[in-house]
Design a protein around this motif. Structure first.
Motif, PDB file in Angstrom:
ATOM      1  N   PHE A   1      -6.804  10.495 -13.825  1.00  0.00           N
ATOM      2  CA  PHE A   1      -6.841   9.700 -12.601  1.00  0.00           C
ATOM      3  C   PHE A   1      -5.914  10.257 -11.514  1.00  0.00           C
ATOM      4  O   PHE A   1      -6.240  10.201 -10.336  1.00  0.00           O
ATOM      5  CB  PHE A   1      -6.452   8.247 -12.900  1.00  0.00           C
ATOM      6  CG  PHE A   1      -7.375   7.576 -13.875  1.00  0.00           C
ATOM      7  CD1 PHE A   1      -8.559   6.995 -13.449  1.00  0.00           C
ATOM      8  CD2 PHE A   1      -7.072   7.541 -15.226  1.00  0.00           C
ATOM      9  CE1 PHE A   1      -9.418   6.387 -14.344  1.00  0.00           C
ATOM     10  CE2 PHE A   1      -7.932   6.937 -16.140  1.00  0.00           C
ATOM     11  CZ  PHE A   1      -9.109   6.363 -15.695  1.00  0.00           C
TER      12      PHE A   1
ATOM     13  N   ILE B   1      -4.626  -1.351 -14.819  1.00  0.00           N
ATOM     14  CA  ILE B   1      -5.152  -1.650 -13.483  1.00  0.00           C
ATOM     15  C   ILE B   1      -4.023  -1.653 -12.463  1.00  0.00           C
ATOM     16  O   ILE B   1      -4.114  -1.000 -11.413  1.00  0.00           O
ATOM     17  CB  ILE B   1      -5.903  -2.997 -13.494  1.00  0.00           C
ATOM     18  CG1 ILE B   1      -7.209  -2.856 -14.273  1.00  0.00           C
ATOM     19  CG2 ILE B   1      -6.151  -3.505 -12.076  1.00  0.00           C
ATOM     20  CD1 ILE B   1      -7.889  -4.166 -14.610  1.00  0.00           C
TER      21      ILE B   1
ATOM     22  N   LEU C   1      -2.534   1.930 -11.793  1.00  0.00           N
ATOM     23  CA  LEU C   1      -3.402   2.757 -10.940  1.00  0.00           C
ATOM     24  C   LEU C   1      -3.468   2.186  -9.522  1.00  0.00           C
ATOM     25  O   LEU C   1      -3.467   2.939  -8.547  1.00  0.00           O
ATOM     26  CB  LEU C   1      -4.799   2.869 -11.545  1.00  0.00           C
ATOM     27  CG  LEU C   1      -4.886   3.640 -12.863  1.00  0.00           C
ATOM     28  CD1 LEU C   1      -6.305   3.593 -13.414  1.00  0.00           C
ATOM     29  CD2 LEU C   1      -4.407   5.073 -12.700  1.00  0.00           C
ATOM     30  N   LEU C   2      -3.497   0.877  -9.404  1.00  0.00           N
ATOM     31  CA  LEU C   2      -3.543   0.232  -8.094  1.00  0.00           C
ATOM     32  C   LEU C   2      -2.270   0.541  -7.292  1.00  0.00           C
ATOM     33  O   LEU C   2      -2.336   0.798  -6.089  1.00  0.00           O
ATOM     34  CB  LEU C   2      -3.717  -1.274  -8.266  1.00  0.00           C
ATOM     35  CG  LEU C   2      -4.124  -2.091  -7.052  1.00  0.00           C
ATOM     36  CD1 LEU C   2      -5.438  -1.601  -6.472  1.00  0.00           C
ATOM     37  CD2 LEU C   2      -4.247  -3.563  -7.431  1.00  0.00           C
TER      38      LEU C   2
ATOM     39  N   LEU D   1      -7.198   3.287  -7.573  1.00  0.00           N
ATOM     40  CA  LEU D   1      -8.155   2.304  -8.053  1.00  0.00           C
ATOM     41  C   LEU D   1      -8.498   1.389  -6.889  1.00  0.00           C
ATOM     42  O   LEU D   1      -7.650   1.115  -6.041  1.00  0.00           O
ATOM     43  CB  LEU D   1      -7.496   1.519  -9.186  1.00  0.00           C
ATOM     44  CG  LEU D   1      -8.282   0.389  -9.805  1.00  0.00           C
ATOM     45  CD1 LEU D   1      -8.172   0.473 -11.310  1.00  0.00           C
ATOM     46  CD2 LEU D   1      -7.751  -0.937  -9.332  1.00  0.00           C
ATOM     47  N   TRP D   2      -9.747   0.934  -6.854  1.00  0.00           N
ATOM     48  CA  TRP D   2     -10.184   0.000  -5.821  1.00  0.00           C
ATOM     49  C   TRP D   2     -10.575  -1.292  -6.506  1.00  0.00           C
ATOM     50  O   TRP D   2     -11.425  -1.307  -7.392  1.00  0.00           O
ATOM     51  CB  TRP D   2     -11.370   0.573  -5.050  1.00  0.00           C
ATOM     52  CG  TRP D   2     -11.756  -0.265  -3.882  1.00  0.00           C
ATOM     53  CD1 TRP D   2     -12.776  -1.167  -3.818  1.00  0.00           C
ATOM     54  CD2 TRP D   2     -11.125  -0.309  -2.613  1.00  0.00           C
ATOM     55  NE1 TRP D   2     -12.815  -1.767  -2.592  1.00  0.00           N
ATOM     56  CE2 TRP D   2     -11.803  -1.253  -1.818  1.00  0.00           C
ATOM     57  CE3 TRP D   2     -10.035   0.354  -2.049  1.00  0.00           C
ATOM     58  CZ2 TRP D   2     -11.448  -1.537  -0.514  1.00  0.00           C
ATOM     59  CZ3 TRP D   2      -9.682   0.070  -0.746  1.00  0.00           C
ATOM     60  CH2 TRP D   2     -10.393  -0.870   0.007  1.00  0.00           C
ATOM     61  N   GLU D   3      -9.938  -2.378  -6.110  1.00  0.00           N
ATOM     62  CA  GLU D   3     -10.247  -3.680  -6.678  1.00  0.00           C
ATOM     63  C   GLU D   3     -11.096  -4.444  -5.670  1.00  0.00           C
ATOM     64  O   GLU D   3     -10.718  -4.576  -4.510  1.00  0.00           O
ATOM     65  CB  GLU D   3      -8.957  -4.437  -6.979  1.00  0.00           C
ATOM     66  CG  GLU D   3      -9.144  -5.602  -7.898  1.00  0.00           C
ATOM     67  CD  GLU D   3      -7.834  -6.200  -8.370  1.00  0.00           C
ATOM     68  OE1 GLU D   3      -7.886  -7.338  -8.843  1.00  0.00           O
ATOM     69  OE2 GLU D   3      -6.779  -5.554  -8.265  1.00  0.00           O
TER      70      GLU D   3
ATOM     71  N   THR E   1     -10.030   6.050  -2.804  1.00  0.00           N
ATOM     72  CA  THR E   1      -9.496   6.518  -4.087  1.00  0.00           C
ATOM     73  C   THR E   1      -9.647   8.032  -4.215  1.00  0.00           C
ATOM     74  O   THR E   1      -8.709   8.725  -4.633  1.00  0.00           O
ATOM     75  CB  THR E   1     -10.218   5.805  -5.252  1.00  0.00           C
ATOM     76  OG1 THR E   1      -9.969   4.403  -5.147  1.00  0.00           O
ATOM     77  CG2 THR E   1      -9.743   6.303  -6.598  1.00  0.00           C
TER      78      THR E   1
ATOM     79  N   LEU F   1     -12.751  -0.821 -14.938  1.00  0.00           N
ATOM     80  CA  LEU F   1     -11.683  -1.330 -15.791  1.00  0.00           C
ATOM     81  C   LEU F   1     -11.843  -2.831 -15.895  1.00  0.00           C
ATOM     82  O   LEU F   1     -12.107  -3.496 -14.892  1.00  0.00           O
ATOM     83  CB  LEU F   1     -10.321  -0.967 -15.206  1.00  0.00           C
ATOM     84  CG  LEU F   1     -10.047   0.541 -15.248  1.00  0.00           C
ATOM     85  CD1 LEU F   1     -10.461   1.197 -13.951  1.00  0.00           C
ATOM     86  CD2 LEU F   1      -8.603   0.805 -15.542  1.00  0.00           C
TER      87      LEU F   1
ATOM     88  N   ALA G   1     -12.413  -3.668 -10.967  1.00  0.00           N
ATOM     89  CA  ALA G   1     -11.481  -2.607 -10.642  1.00  0.00           C
ATOM     90  C   ALA G   1     -12.179  -1.283 -10.909  1.00  0.00           C
ATOM     91  O   ALA G   1     -12.655  -1.043 -12.025  1.00  0.00           O
ATOM     92  CB  ALA G   1     -10.225  -2.747 -11.488  1.00  0.00           C
TER      93      ALA G   1
ATOM     94  N   SER H   1     -12.480   3.078 -10.419  1.00  0.00           N
ATOM     95  CA  SER H   1     -11.867   4.369 -10.155  1.00  0.00           C
ATOM     96  C   SER H   1     -12.907   5.447 -10.442  1.00  0.00           C
ATOM     97  O   SER H   1     -14.077   5.143 -10.710  1.00  0.00           O
ATOM     98  CB  SER H   1     -10.604   4.574 -10.994  1.00  0.00           C
ATOM     99  OG  SER H   1      -9.859   5.686 -10.496  1.00  0.00           O
TER     100      SER H   1
END
Length: 166
Positions: A8, A61, A64-65, A70-72, A89, A132, A140, A142
């Motif tokens: 990642f 999560i 990475l956030l 990561l995009w939530e 990301t 995720l 979530a 990625s």
């Protein structure tokens, strides 16, 4: 652990170190992790102790956030918004590939169909969508390299993290 995190973070050694340290803590001592990140967990509405698996997944999560890897998004967000988030990301990962956000603009697709559409758009770029688990009304997301899909699954399973690689 480093090999998993680098799927990642790619070449960002500082991010790799920060994420690895955080995930190592949750694997080694879940109670200490929950205490150290209590404020962050409270922002998610988590104030009681979580089962170990759920805490590991939330830790992945949030780690990475925190690095913008990561995009939530809400399950009802249109696919164009998800494409925008994944492009953010990709930029943070230092990848040159981008999704064509305009190609999604006319689609009202949401939910699982949106995830399928994103994966179809990522495949020609040599990338794969990673979902995720998050026990809520959001997801979530990625991205990893397509050639690393099996390695991503294998390392996640070995380390005890839940994720789905499309």
């Amino acid at each position: 652990m480093n090999a998993f995190v680098q799927l990642f973070t790619l070449a960002d050694t500082d991010a790799t170190q920060r994420v690895t340290e955080r995930l190592s803590l949750v694997l080694r001592d879940p109670a200490a992790y929950q205490e150290e990140y209590a404020e962050e967990l409270a922002e998610r509405g988590i104030e009681a102790a979580l089962p170990a698996q759920e805490l590991r997944d939330v830790a992945l999560i949030d780690a990475l956030l925190s690095e913008e890897l990561l995009w939530e998004a809400d399950w009802t967000d249109p696919v164009a918004d998800l494409a925008y988030g994944l492009n953010e990301t990709l930029a943070q990962q230092g990848r040159s590939e981008r999704l064509n956000e305009q190609g999604f603009a006319s689609r009202a697709t949401t939910g699982p169909e949106a995830l399928d559409a994103l994966q179809e758009a990522l495949e020609p770029l040599g990338l794969a969508l990673v979902l995720l688990p998050l026990d809520s009304d959001s997801h979530a997301l990625s991205v990893v390299a397509e050639v690393q899909v099996e390695e991503t699954r294998r390392l996640a399973q070995q380390l005890g993290f839940g994720l789905k690689v499309y």
